[in-house]
Design an enzyme around this catalytic site. Structure first.
Site, PDB file in Angstrom:
ATOM      1  N   GLU A 159     -77.367 -53.749 -75.370  1.00  0.00           N
ATOM      2  CA  GLU A 159     -76.276 -53.292 -75.918  1.00  0.00           C
ATOM      3  C   GLU A 159     -76.381 -53.096 -77.563  1.00  0.00           C
ATOM      4  O   GLU A 159     -75.940 -52.297 -78.256  1.00  0.00           O
ATOM      5  CB  GLU A 159     -74.810 -54.036 -75.705  1.00  0.00           C
ATOM      6  CG  GLU A 159     -74.695 -53.954 -74.126  1.00  0.00           C
ATOM      7  CD  GLU A 159     -73.727 -55.013 -73.567  1.00  0.00           C
ATOM      8  OE1 GLU A 159     -73.265 -55.881 -74.213  1.00  0.00           O
ATOM      9  OE2 GLU A 159     -73.727 -55.024 -72.198  1.00  0.00           O
ATOM     10  N   SER A 187     -75.980 -58.852 -63.842  1.00  0.00           N
ATOM     11  CA  SER A 187     -74.969 -59.224 -62.576  1.00  0.00           C
ATOM     12  C   SER A 187     -75.274 -60.545 -61.721  1.00  0.00           C
ATOM     13  O   SER A 187     -75.087 -60.303 -60.580  1.00  0.00           O
ATOM     14  CB  SER A 187     -74.980 -58.060 -61.840  1.00  0.00           C
ATOM     15  OG  SER A 187     -74.474 -56.672 -62.446  1.00  0.00           O
ATOM     16  N   HIS A 204     -80.570 -57.721 -77.489  1.00  0.00           N
ATOM     17  CA  HIS A 204     -79.824 -57.253 -76.156  1.00  0.00           C
ATOM     18  C   HIS A 204     -79.759 -55.722 -76.238  1.00  0.00           C
ATOM     19  O   HIS A 204     -79.677 -55.239 -77.245  1.00  0.00           O
ATOM     20  CB  HIS A 204     -78.544 -57.877 -76.267  1.00  0.00           C
ATOM     21  CG  HIS A 204     -77.576 -58.013 -75.062  1.00  0.00           C
ATOM     22  ND1 HIS A 204     -77.182 -56.704 -74.370  1.00  0.00           N
ATOM     23  CD2 HIS A 204     -77.484 -58.726 -74.052  1.00  0.00           C
ATOM     24  CE1 HIS A 204     -76.637 -56.934 -73.368  1.00  0.00           C
ATOM     25  NE2 HIS A 204     -76.786 -58.048 -72.860  1.00  0.00           N
ATOM     26  N   LYS A 235     -70.257 -61.650 -75.105  1.00  0.00           N
ATOM     27  CA  LYS A 235     -70.032 -60.399 -75.934  1.00  0.00           C
ATOM     28  C   LYS A 235     -68.697 -60.459 -76.575  1.00  0.00           C
ATOM     29  O   LYS A 235     -68.836 -61.293 -77.478  1.00  0.00           O
ATOM     30  CB  LYS A 235     -70.138 -59.486 -74.629  1.00  0.00           C
ATOM     31  CG  LYS A 235     -71.132 -59.518 -73.796  1.00  0.00           C
ATOM     32  CD  LYS A 235     -71.602 -58.303 -72.692  1.00  0.00           C
ATOM     33  CE  LYS A 235     -72.839 -58.550 -71.841  1.00  0.00           C
ATOM     34  NZ  LYS A 235     -73.156 -57.593 -71.117  1.00  0.00           N
ATOM     35  N   GLY A 268     -73.557 -55.431 -65.954  1.00  0.00           N
ATOM     36  CA  GLY A 268     -72.344 -55.247 -65.776  1.00  0.00           C
ATOM     37  C   GLY A 268     -72.064 -54.148 -64.385  1.00  0.00           C
ATOM     38  O   GLY A 268     -70.706 -53.779 -64.495  1.00  0.00           O
ATOM     39  N   GLU A 327     -83.719 -58.437 -68.931  1.00  0.00           N
ATOM     40  CA  GLU A 327     -82.377 -58.035 -68.241  1.00  0.00           C
ATOM     41  C   GLU A 327     -82.569 -56.477 -68.030  1.00  0.00           C
ATOM     42  O   GLU A 327     -82.369 -55.598 -68.885  1.00  0.00           O
ATOM     43  CB  GLU A 327     -81.302 -57.964 -69.323  1.00  0.00           C
ATOM     44  CG  GLU A 327     -81.091 -59.546 -69.777  1.00  0.00           C
ATOM     45  CD  GLU A 327     -79.356 -59.738 -70.099  1.00  0.00           C
ATOM     46  OE1 GLU A 327     -78.615 -60.569 -69.471  1.00  0.00           O
ATOM     47  OE2 GLU A 327     -79.176 -58.976 -71.221  1.00  0.00           O
ATOM     48  N   ASN A 346     -73.213 -65.179 -72.000  1.00  0.00           N
ATOM     49  CA  ASN A 346     -72.965 -64.196 -73.274  1.00  0.00           C
ATOM     50  C   ASN A 346     -71.716 -63.788 -73.114  1.00  0.00           C
ATOM     51  O   ASN A 346     -71.404 -62.757 -72.229  1.00  0.00           O
ATOM     52  CB  ASN A 346     -74.043 -63.206 -72.930  1.00  0.00           C
ATOM     53  CG  ASN A 346     -73.809 -62.099 -74.123  1.00  0.00           C
ATOM     54  OD1 ASN A 346     -73.271 -62.029 -75.082  1.00  0.00           O
ATOM     55  ND2 ASN A 346     -74.782 -60.836 -73.781  1.00  0.00           N
TER      56      ASN A 346
HETATM   57  P1  PGA Z   1     -73.805 -59.237 -66.730  1.00  0.00           P
HETATM   58  O1  PGA Z   1     -74.213 -59.157 -68.254  1.00  0.00           O
HETATM   59  O2  PGA Z   1     -73.821 -60.698 -66.442  1.00  0.00           O
HETATM   60  O3  PGA Z   1     -72.196 -58.963 -66.910  1.00  0.00           O
HETATM   61  O4  PGA Z   1     -74.255 -57.933 -66.036  1.00  0.00           O
HETATM   62  C1  PGA Z   1     -75.425 -59.691 -68.602  1.00  0.00           C
HETATM   63  C2  PGA Z   1     -75.821 -59.549 -70.023  1.00  0.00           C
HETATM   64  O5  PGA Z   1     -75.692 -58.447 -70.570  1.00  0.00           O
HETATM   65  O6  PGA Z   1     -76.302 -60.543 -70.705  1.00  0.00           O
END
Ligand code: PGA
Length: 243
Positions: free
Chosen positions: A93, A203, A91, A10, A164, A158, A8
């Site tokens: 976000e 992560s 997601h 983003k 992150g 997730e 992803n």
């Molecule tokens: P990350 O994000 O691997 O940077 O923690 C995962 C995601 O939001 O899909």
């Protein structure tokens, strides 16, 4: 079953990243299905750059409606036409930045399926929800209301607090949640629910991927930050257990 390693991107990346990224990932010696979800404008170029059989492309969102006056939104059919096979939906976000509800996500999942896309539906609790011991209940509610009554797609667990942050749940916690999600899917979708891949995201890095991907009911990973670096993405894919 073949594992799925989805990146992803983003709101990151530029056109000049595509060629070097593809040049690295075509070397992947993995049985895993590789998926890259770049920002919308890059979809078509990315799809064109990836040799057949070396990976697939996905979007990061779509609208629930077929078309219309929805400035800034994208129709699922257009994603498919641009070369996407998958689309990430719900997601955290999107849920946080754009107030997407479970019902909104369910509408998008239907639109994606109707356009021939495979939805990757994200669920996961926040840190305070886990601290309060509510994570199983939260994820159950998200699954119940974010998935339409007929569902063909992928789930990504997730935990919001792991995205992150460099923190992940313990292996036991990931296994417990994936078992919970599997039970939920089987109760609702029977045979189909038994086959739905359940990815872990939050992560995932080359250093922890092998342990996470080997857990029962973990069918792959949804990778954010580490997916921007082709070598890291490749290392994660190489950690996926075979067949
Ligand atoms: P990350 O994000 O691997 O940077 O923690 C995962 C995601 O939001 O899909």
């Amino acid at each position: 079953m073949r594992q799925i390693i989805a990146g992803n991107w983003k709101m990151n990346g530029k056109f000049s990243d595509i060629a070097p990224f593809v040049a690295t990932i075509v070397q992947a010696e993995t049985e895993a299905e590789l998926i890259i979800c770049p920002p919308f404008p890059m979809l078509q170029s990315f799809a064109a750059a990836l040799p057949a059989g070396k990976g697939s492309i996905g979007g990061q969102n779509c609208h629930a409606n077929l078309a219309g006056a929805h400035t800034g939104d994208v129709a699922a059919a257009l994603l498919a036409e641009a070369g996407a096979k998958y689309v990430i939906l719900g997601h955290s976000e999107r849920r946080m930045d754009h107030g997407e509800t479970n019902a909104d996500v369910a509408g998008k999942v239907l639109a994606a399926m109707n356009a021939g896309l495979i939805p990757i539906v994200c669920v996961g609790e926040t840190g305070p929800e886990r601290d309060a011991g509510e994570e199983m209940h939260i994820v159950h509610t998200q699954l119940t209301h974010s998935l339409p009554d007929s569902f063909a797609g992928i789930i990504a667990y997730e935990p919001v607090w792991a995205i992150g942050t460099g923190r992940t749940p313990s292996e036991a916690e990931v296994a417990a949640m994936h078992a919970h999600i599997r039970a939920n899917l089987v109760a609702r979708f029977a045979e189909d629910g038994a086959k739905t891949p359940i990815l872990y995201g939050g992560s995932v890095k080359p250093g922890n991927a092998a342990a996470l991907l080997a857990l029962p009911e973990v069918g792959g990973a949804l990778v954010g930050g580490a997916s921007l670096f082709a070598a890291d993405f490749l290392a994660i894919a190489a950690s996926a257990p075979r067949g």
